[in-house]
Design a protein around this motif. Structure first.
Motif, short mmCIF file in Angstrom:
data_model
loop_
_atom_site.label_atom_id
_atom_site.label_comp_id
_atom_site.label_asym_id
_atom_site.label_seq_id
_atom_site.Cartn_x
_atom_site.Cartn_y
_atom_site.Cartn_z
N LEU B 246 25.57 12.54 1.96
CA LEU B 246 26.14 11.42 2.71
C LEU B 246 26.00 11.62 4.20
O LEU B 246 25.71 10.70 4.94
CB LEU B 246 27.63 11.28 2.40
CG LEU B 246 27.99 10.54 1.13
CD1 LEU B 246 29.47 10.21 1.16
CD2 LEU B 246 27.18 9.27 0.99
N SER B 249 22.61 10.82 5.21
CA SER B 249 22.31 9.38 5.12
C SER B 249 22.96 8.63 6.27
O SER B 249 22.42 7.65 6.75
CB SER B 249 22.79 8.81 3.79
OG SER B 249 24.13 8.41 3.88
N LYS B 250 24.12 9.08 6.72
CA LYS B 250 24.80 8.38 7.81
C LYS B 250 24.09 8.56 9.13
O LYS B 250 24.23 7.75 10.04
CB LYS B 250 26.25 8.87 7.92
CG LYS B 250 27.15 8.15 6.93
CD LYS B 250 28.55 8.67 6.96
CE LYS B 250 29.33 8.05 5.82
NZ LYS B 250 30.58 8.74 5.55
N THR B 251 23.33 9.65 9.28
CA THR B 251 22.63 9.87 10.53
C THR B 251 21.25 9.22 10.52
O THR B 251 20.57 9.18 11.51
CB THR B 251 22.50 11.37 10.85
OG1 THR B 251 21.82 11.98 9.74
CG2 THR B 251 23.83 12.03 11.04
#
Lengths: 266, 266
Positions: B246, B249-251
Motif C-alpha cells: 500500500l 502504491s500511495k507514492t
C-alpha cells in the motif's frame, strides 16, 4: 527559560517542566515544538511502532500533530487537525497522547530526554497562490474532460503525430475528432499555428472531421482572427482552477479509485 | 546564544547572525529550524507564492525542505531530499534558496524577522514498524490479487450476501468462484465458520463451483482441521507485507494512474 511572548523557549527542560509548559500551550492553542529522544505508538485502523530516536514533534493550533525524523520530507507519524491532547509526566518520561474519535485513533509520543520545548503564537494571514503548469492543466482535463467543452470525451493524451505530441486528443458530442493544445499563459499566434499543424496532420490520416481547440487562460490581441481563419476554436481555462481540481483529486482516497474501478468491472 | 552541541539555539538573531548559523549548519548537514516572518516563492513545473506570515521552516540533513503554517498537517511548501541551498543576508532579509536540478525547481524563503534558529544533530536509528489493518490487507489484495493465489482475479469486494459482506470476491484460474475472508490476526474457528456461511450463501444462488479462502497471518491450533472439514482453504498473508504494498502504491504518481487508464481506453 527565555520567555519573550508570544514566543517561549525552554532548553533542556525536565520532564515535569516540559509537561507543564506543553499543557499550558495546548490550552492556549499555541503551536508547539518538542525536540528530543522519543518513541511513538499509534493505533487506529492500522497500528505502528517507532523505536526510540531523536526527532521533532510539532503540535499545531488546530490540533494536528507531526513527528519528523532527520531525513525524508514526510512525517513518520501524523494526525490531522482536531486531536485532543493529554499530557503527563510519568515514570521519568513525558507522555503526549493525541486522541481522535472518528475514526478512533490514538498516537502516544513518549520523550525521555528533551532538548527543547518551544511554544509559539504564529501570526499568519498570508495568502497562498498556486499557479498550475501546462502538465497540471492537462491532468485536470483528463480528470474532467468537460473543461474543454460539454460532451467532450478523451481518446488519448500526448498522442504522437508528425510534428510532435498532441496534448489531449478526443471526440466531441457530435463524434468529430478533437485536438486540444494547452498553454498556461496568454496564447499567441504561434500556439494557433502549432495547433493547426496537428489538426492537418491528423486530417491527412483519417476520413473524418477534425476540430482543433486552443485551451489557455486567454489569447493575445489578433489571435482570434487567426483562429477564425484556421477554423480553430478557443476555450478560456484558468490554470488556478486546474490546480484546485488536481488538489482535490490528490486528496481523494485510494478507496474512491477502487470503487470507480470496480463499477467498471463488476 | 545557547550552544550546547549537538544542539544550537539562537533566539531573535539578526539576519546576518542567522545567515551565518544556517550556512554553517547546512555544511555540517544538520537539521535546521527557522521560525519567523517569511514569504515564499516557488517555481518549477508549476509556480506558487506565499505572502508574508509567521511560519516554521525545516531543512533536513538529506536536503529536504518544509514550510509549515500554524494550521494543517500538510506543509504549505516543500521539496524532497537533495536540494542545494544558497543562504545570504540581502536587503535586511535572510534569503534561503533551495534548488533542485531534475526536475528544475527553485524555492526561495525570505525572512525579515527571525524569532529563532536552531541547528540539530539528531541521532535516530530507531525502526518504524507499520502493522496493517484488515482494510489495508483488503486494499493490497485489490492491488495485487495474486496475493490470494496465482491466477486469482477480482470480481468485486465488500459484496453483500445474506449473512453480511464478503471481503473479496473473485474467480480462480479454473473459473471457480472464490470467496475471500480476511483476518489481520491469528484466525480462529469463528473465522472459518463465518467464511463457510458466505460460501454456502453464494452456492445457493449460482450453478457453479464456489471455493472459500481464509486469508490471515496464521491460524490457531485446530482450525486447519475445521477448514478441511468445511472444504475451505487457508492462505498465509503477512499484514506487514500488505502495508508495504500500500505504501508503494500511495507514492505512485497520478501519471501512472492515467497511463494505466489510457491503455485500457485507447
Amino acid at each position: 527559560m527565555l520567555n519573550s511572548k508570544p514566543f517561549t523557549v525552554l532548553v533542556k527542560p525536565s520532564v515535569k517542566e516540559a509537561a507543564n509548559a506543553i499543557n499550558a500551550a495546548v490550552s492556549q492553542r499555541r503551536t508547539i515544538l518538542v525536540i528530543g529522544d522519543c518513541w511513538v505508538h499509534y493505533s487506529g485502523r492500522a497500528s505502528s511502532k517507532l523505536e526510540p530516536g531523536e526527532r521533532i514533534l510539532i503540535i499545531k493550533e488546530d490540533g494536528s500533530l507531526l513527528v519528523h525524523r532527520s531525513v525524508g520530507y514526510e512525517p513518520v507519524n501524523w494526525q490531522p487537525p482536531g486531536c485532543i491532547f493529554h499530557i503527563q509526566a510519568k515514570d521519568n518520561a513525558l507522555e503526549i497522547h493525541a486522541v481522535r474519535r472518528k475514526p478512533a485513533e490514538s498516537v502516544k509520543v513518549f520523550f525521555d530526554e528533551i532538548h527543547m520545548v518551544s511554544a509559539l503564537s504564529l501570526v499568519d494571514s498570508g495568502e497562498f497562490s498556486l499557479y498550475a503548469s501546462e502538465e497540471d492543466m492537462q491532468k485536470a482535463i483528463l480528470l474532467e474532460p468537460s473543461l474543454v467543452e460539454e460532451g467532450f470525451k478523451l481518446i488519448s493524451y500526448e498522442k504522437k503525430v508528425e510534428p510532435g505530441f498532441v496534448d489531449v486528443y478526443g471526440v466531441d458530442k457530435d463524434g468529430n475528432l478533437v485536438v486540444v493544445e494547452i498553454k498556461r499563459k496568454t496564447a499567441g499566434n504561434d500556439a494557433a499555428l502549432q495547433l493547426a499543424k496537428y489538426v492537418d496532420a491528423i486530417k491527412s490520416k483519417v476520413n473524418r472531421e477534425v476540430r482543433g481547440i486552443l485551451v489557455a487562460p486567454n489569447i493575445a490581441k489578433g489571435v482570434q482572427r487567426l483562429l477564425a481563419t484556421l477554423q480553430l476554436d478557443f476555450k478560456a481555462l484558468d490554470p488556478q482552477k486546474c490546480a484546485g481540481i488536481l488538489k482535490r483529486s490528490k486528496t481523494r482516497k485510494l478507496e474512491t479509485f477502487f470503487k470507480k474501478d470496480c463499477s467498471e468491472n463488476c
